[in-house]
Design a protein around this motif. Structure first.
Motif, short mmCIF file in Angstrom:
data_model
loop_
_atom_site.label_atom_id
_atom_site.label_comp_id
_atom_site.label_asym_id
_atom_site.label_seq_id
_atom_site.Cartn_x
_atom_site.Cartn_y
_atom_site.Cartn_z
N PRO A 1 0.82 -1.21 0.00
CA PRO A 1 0.00 0.00 0.00
C PRO A 1 0.86 1.26 0.00
N MET A 2 0.42 2.24 -0.74
CA MET A 2 1.06 3.56 -0.73
C MET A 2 0.02 4.59 -1.11
N SER A 3 0.31 5.86 -0.85
CA SER A 3 -0.68 6.89 -1.17
C SER A 3 -0.06 8.20 -1.64
N LEU B 1 8.08 6.85 -2.90
CA LEU B 1 8.26 5.60 -2.16
C LEU B 1 9.51 5.63 -1.29
N ASP B 2 9.39 5.03 -0.11
CA ASP B 2 10.51 4.86 0.79
C ASP B 2 11.63 4.08 0.09
N GLY B 3 12.85 4.55 0.25
CA GLY B 3 13.98 3.94 -0.45
C GLY B 3 14.28 2.52 -0.03
N THR B 4 13.87 2.12 1.18
CA THR B 4 14.20 0.77 1.66
C THR B 4 13.10 -0.25 1.36
N SER B 5 12.03 0.19 0.71
CA SER B 5 10.91 -0.76 0.52
C SER B 5 11.22 -1.75 -0.61
N ARG B 6 10.65 -2.93 -0.50
CA ARG B 6 10.82 -3.95 -1.52
C ARG B 6 10.29 -3.45 -2.87
N THR B 7 9.22 -2.65 -2.81
CA THR B 7 8.64 -2.12 -4.04
C THR B 7 9.64 -1.26 -4.80
N THR B 8 10.37 -0.41 -4.08
CA THR B 8 11.38 0.45 -4.72
C THR B 8 12.45 -0.42 -5.40
N ALA C 1 -8.89 -4.65 3.53
CA ALA C 1 -7.85 -5.37 2.78
C ALA C 1 -6.54 -4.59 2.82
N VAL C 2 -6.64 -3.28 2.64
CA VAL C 2 -5.43 -2.44 2.68
C VAL C 2 -4.81 -2.47 4.07
N ASP C 3 -5.64 -2.38 5.08
CA ASP C 3 -5.11 -2.30 6.45
C ASP C 3 -4.41 -3.61 6.86
N THR D 1 3.70 -4.05 7.07
CA THR D 1 4.39 -5.23 6.52
C THR D 1 5.33 -4.79 5.41
N THR D 2 6.33 -5.61 5.15
CA THR D 2 7.24 -5.35 4.03
C THR D 2 7.66 -6.67 3.39
N GLY D 3 7.83 -6.63 2.09
CA GLY D 3 8.37 -7.78 1.39
C GLY D 3 9.89 -7.89 1.60
N GLY E 1 7.70 -1.18 14.05
CA GLY E 1 6.81 -2.34 14.23
C GLY E 1 6.49 -3.11 12.98
N TYR E 2 7.24 -2.86 11.90
CA TYR E 2 7.01 -3.61 10.65
C TYR E 2 7.51 -5.04 10.79
N ARG E 3 6.89 -5.97 10.03
CA ARG E 3 7.37 -7.34 9.96
C ARG E 3 7.40 -7.79 8.51
N GLU F 1 3.61 -13.41 1.50
CA GLU F 1 2.35 -13.68 0.79
C GLU F 1 1.38 -12.51 0.96
N LYS F 2 1.66 -11.42 0.27
CA LYS F 2 0.87 -10.20 0.50
C LYS F 2 -0.54 -10.30 -0.10
N PHE F 3 -0.68 -10.92 -1.28
CA PHE F 3 -2.02 -11.03 -1.87
C PHE F 3 -2.92 -11.86 -0.95
N ARG G 1 -5.25 8.14 8.19
CA ARG G 1 -6.61 7.61 8.43
C ARG G 1 -7.29 7.39 7.07
N PHE G 2 -8.21 6.42 7.07
CA PHE G 2 -8.93 6.10 5.84
C PHE G 2 -10.23 6.91 5.74
N TYR G 3 -10.49 7.41 4.55
CA TYR G 3 -11.74 8.11 4.26
C TYR G 3 -12.26 7.71 2.88
C1 LIG Z 1 -2.49 3.33 3.48
C2 LIG Z 1 -0.98 3.34 3.40
C3 LIG Z 1 -0.35 4.30 2.65
C4 LIG Z 1 1.05 4.32 2.54
N1 LIG Z 1 1.65 5.24 1.75
C5 LIG Z 1 2.97 5.16 1.52
C6 LIG Z 1 3.60 6.00 0.57
O1 LIG Z 1 2.97 6.82 -0.08
N2 LIG Z 1 4.94 5.84 0.35
C7 LIG Z 1 5.68 4.91 1.02
O2 LIG Z 1 6.89 4.79 0.78
N3 LIG Z 1 5.10 4.10 1.94
C8 LIG Z 1 3.78 4.20 2.18
N4 LIG Z 1 3.18 3.33 3.07
C9 LIG Z 1 4.03 2.37 3.80
C10 LIG Z 1 4.42 1.20 2.90
O3 LIG Z 1 3.30 0.35 2.74
C11 LIG Z 1 5.61 0.50 3.51
O4 LIG Z 1 6.79 1.24 3.20
C12 LIG Z 1 5.78 -0.95 3.09
O5 LIG Z 1 6.80 -1.55 3.85
C13 LIG Z 1 6.09 -1.14 1.62
O6 LIG Z 1 6.08 -2.53 1.36
P1 LIG Z 1 7.29 -3.23 0.61
O7 LIG Z 1 8.53 -3.01 1.45
O8 LIG Z 1 6.89 -4.65 0.50
O9 LIG Z 1 7.41 -2.55 -0.72
C14 LIG Z 1 1.80 3.33 3.23
C15 LIG Z 1 1.15 2.37 3.99
C16 LIG Z 1 -0.22 2.37 4.08
C17 LIG Z 1 -0.90 1.30 4.90
#
Ligand SMILES: Cc1cc2nc3c(=O)[nH]c(=O)nc-3n(C[C@H](O)[C@H](O)[C@H](O)COP(=O)(O)O)c2cc1C
Length: 223
Positions: A41-43, A56-63, A84-86, A91-93, A105-107, A111-113, A192-194
């Motif tokens: 999830p990202m926004s 996107l955060d530089g350390t995320s699996r998605t990046t 589903a999003v929450d 979590t991180t891959g 507090g991430y883990r 199996e994200k899907f 927060r979700f809206y």
């Molecule tokens: C609703 C929601 C919105 C988020 N928005 C962002 C965002 O815009 N950019 C970002 O880097 N992380 C965002 N995050 C946090 C990422 O989900 C988090 O970095 C996550 O570890 C990424 O997963 P990955 O490491 O498997 O790629 C958001 C999380 C949630 C639940």
């Protein structure tokens, strides 16, 4: 009798920790190095023509996956898919979990899907799967990326190459339009979700036909 004038409406300078003032939630699917799928999830996202700008955060699996494969699917959940999003929050891959995320507090979750309760279905152009239940899913390729700030985050420009929508959000009688009264995006504002409310009033911008915004990227996506 003297009357006191009302104070002028003013601003107060504040220093919020975040500036997440309200943007749609996107579930980005990407392909891991071992061929499995990641979903995050990202926004921090907005759209210009058929291009998306993603923060996107530089350390995320998605990046990591975006930089390696240059591909993704931008799945947009509706307001009634907040659960589903929450389930994917915190979590991180990535394995091991980056230190800064450990502190928050991430883990690790592979199996994200399955965790989200969403179904991966094959995409048309890119290797990453679509989430079948999301009303909008856009296959996209990375056109450019650069570091943000001190390099802790990355900004990606992606070009959309296929737009998939559920039929129940389309404008009846039109081939290529999404009806904003039927499409109810999930919005994140200050963690927060809206959902969106009803249309407030007609917009004068709507005097411009949507087709006038079409860019050469649409033609390019067909080839
Ligand atoms: C609703 C929601 C919105 C988020 N928005 C962002 C965002 O815009 N950019 C970002 O880097 N992380 C965002 N995050 C946090 C990422 O989900 C988090 O970095 C996550 O570890 C990424 O997963 P990955 O490491 O498997 O790629 C958001 C999380 C949630 C639940």
């Amino acid at each position: 009798m003297t009357t006191t004038a009302a104070p002028p409406v003013g601003h107060t300078a504040i220093e919020p920790g975040i500036l997440y003032l309200g943007t749609p939630v996107v579930l980005i699917s990407t392909t891991n190095a071992d061929g499995s799928a990641n979903l995050a999830p990202m926004s921090s996202a907005f759209w210009l023509g058929w291009r998306g700008i993603l923060g996107l955060d530089g350390t995320s699996r998605t990046t990591e996956n975006l930089l390696r494969t240059g591909e993704c699917v931008l799945n947009l959940p509706s307001a009634d898919q907040a659960d589903a999003v929450d389930r994917l929050a915190l979590t991180t891959g990535a394995d091991p979990v980056p230190q800064r995320k450990q502190h928050r507090g991430y883990r690790h979750l592979a199996e994200k899907f399955a965790r989200a309760g969403l179904t991966p279905v094959p995409s048309d152009v890119v290797s990453a799967p679509r989430a079948a239940e999301c009303p909008v899913a856009m296959e996209a390729v990375v056109e450019a990326s650069h570091g943000i700030g001190r390099g802790n985050a990355s900004c990606f420009e992606v070009r959309v190459v296929r737009v998939w929508v559920h039929d129940d959000i389309r404008t009846p009688g039109s081939a290529n339009r999404i009806d904003p009264d039927r499409w109810r995006p999930l919005i994140m504002s200050f963690q927060r979700f809206y959902g969106l409310g009803a249309q407030l009033r007609p917009s004068r911008l709507a005097d411009i036909p949507e087709d006038e915004y079409r860019t050469p990227d649409i033609e390019r996506a067909r080839t």
